[in-house]
Design a protein around this motif. Structure first.
Motif, PDB file in Angstrom:
ATOM      1  N   ASN A   7       0.861  -1.173   0.000  1.00  0.00           N
ATOM      2  CA  ASN A   7       0.000   0.000   0.000  1.00  0.00           C
ATOM      3  C   ASN A   7       0.903   1.231   0.000  1.00  0.00           C
ATOM      4  O   ASN A   7       2.101   1.118  -0.256  1.00  0.00           O
ATOM      5  N   ARG A   8       0.333   2.366   0.286  1.00  0.00           N
ATOM      6  CA  ARG A   8       1.122   3.611   0.272  1.00  0.00           C
ATOM      7  C   ARG A   8       2.258   3.577   1.295  1.00  0.00           C
ATOM      8  O   ARG A   8       3.290   4.197   1.099  1.00  0.00           O
ATOM      9  N   LYS A  64     -10.188  -7.524   1.720  1.00  0.00           N
ATOM     10  CA  LYS A  64      -8.801  -7.093   1.794  1.00  0.00           C
ATOM     11  C   LYS A  64      -7.962  -8.241   2.345  1.00  0.00           C
ATOM     12  O   LYS A  64      -8.479  -9.293   2.702  1.00  0.00           O
ATOM     13  N   VAL A  97      -3.600  -4.957   2.661  1.00  0.00           N
ATOM     14  CA  VAL A  97      -3.583  -4.852   1.198  1.00  0.00           C
ATOM     15  C   VAL A  97      -5.013  -4.620   0.711  1.00  0.00           C
ATOM     16  O   VAL A  97      -5.932  -5.342   1.100  1.00  0.00           O
ATOM     17  N   SER A  98      -5.196  -3.621  -0.124  1.00  0.00           N
ATOM     18  CA  SER A  98      -6.530  -3.276  -0.616  1.00  0.00           C
ATOM     19  C   SER A  98      -7.078  -4.368  -1.520  1.00  0.00           C
ATOM     20  O   SER A  98      -6.334  -5.193  -2.054  1.00  0.00           O
TER      21      SER A  98
END
Length: 254
Positions: free
Chosen positions: A204-205, A224, A239-240
């Protein structure tokens, strides 16, 4: 102008489509494709658009793999986060690119360049793909596999196998070692993502994680995944759902 977007993160693809429509309202987004396989299937049955926007690393391979099966006869603008050195491969071989995260200004410049170079870029795209990927692979082979960290008045070398993950906290990037130490970095996660290579995944970011420290991925509502590591870590790594499939493929194939 008809455009096909190849991007495995739906939100990124939709944002790209929206920005392109704002810049040039007469643009028609013919299709959004999310994988190498889907792109090959699509181009096998449909005519090619005027222009393709494509991410490089997709969930099931590199977008260059499409040209190994389908003869791409239209220009491609790559959306990439590669560092400047790697981008020499694109400059040398005449393939256009824009850096992620892209802006309306960068998209507008890319479209203008496409219009000016349309005839030059078309026709030999497959050969340009081959030359470009060969250059990128040579770069990876020449890589030292070592990340340098400035600590006080010293430079500390860490080989990739000694690094568990990189993470972002309060807008500062940190390297976290297998032994549990953390060091502040000057590089962004985007820069480190391409230095680290295929053994690391951008969860992710905030997190870029070495597959060697992942023990399991468990379901996390809604649709997710939660990543569990081989050592205690103070933050949850989620994690999306958009990246879920790409992660599972990466864990399986690597």
């Amino acid at each position: 102008m008809k455009i096909v977007i190849i991007e495995d993160e739906l939100l990124v693809a939709e944002d790209l489509a929206s920005n392109l429509k704002q810049i040039k309202p007469d643009i028609e987004i013919v299709s959004i494709l999310s994988s190498v396989k889907e792109a090959i299937d699509y181009f096998s049955k449909n005519s090619q658009p005027d222009l393709i926007f494509s991410d490089i690393q997709l969930g099931d391979g590199l977008s260059f793999d499409i040209a190994k099966v389908i003869s791409i006869e239209v220009p491609v603008i790559f959306c990439t986060a590669f560092d400047e050195y790697a981008l020499e491969a694109f400059r040398i071989n005449g393939i256009e690119y824009i850096l992620k995260p892209f802006s309306a200004e960068s998209l507008e410049k890319a479209l203008l360049k496409f219009q000016n170079m349309q005839k030059v870029m078309a026709g030999s795209i497959a050969l340009k793909y081959e030359a470009t990927i060969a250059t990128l692979e040579a770069k990876n082979k020449n890589s030292s596999g070592t990340i340098m960290v400035k600590y006080r008045d010293r430079l500390l070398p860490f080989t990739l196998d000694k690094i568990a993950l990189f993470f972002l906290e309060n807008e500062i990037t940190y390297l976290h070692t297998n032994s549990g130490s953390s060091f502040a970095m000057t590089e962004s996660l985007e820069e480190l993502e391409h230095k680290a290579g295929l053994d690391f995944f951008r969860m992710n970011r905030q997190f870029l994680v070495n597959r060697n420290v992942i023990t399991e991925a468990t379901d996390y509502f809604p649709r997710k995944l939660k990543i569990n590591l081989s050592f205690p870590f103070k933050k949850d790594i989620i994690v999306s759902r958009e990246k879920r499939g790409k992660l599972l493929i990466w864990l399986t194939e690597n």
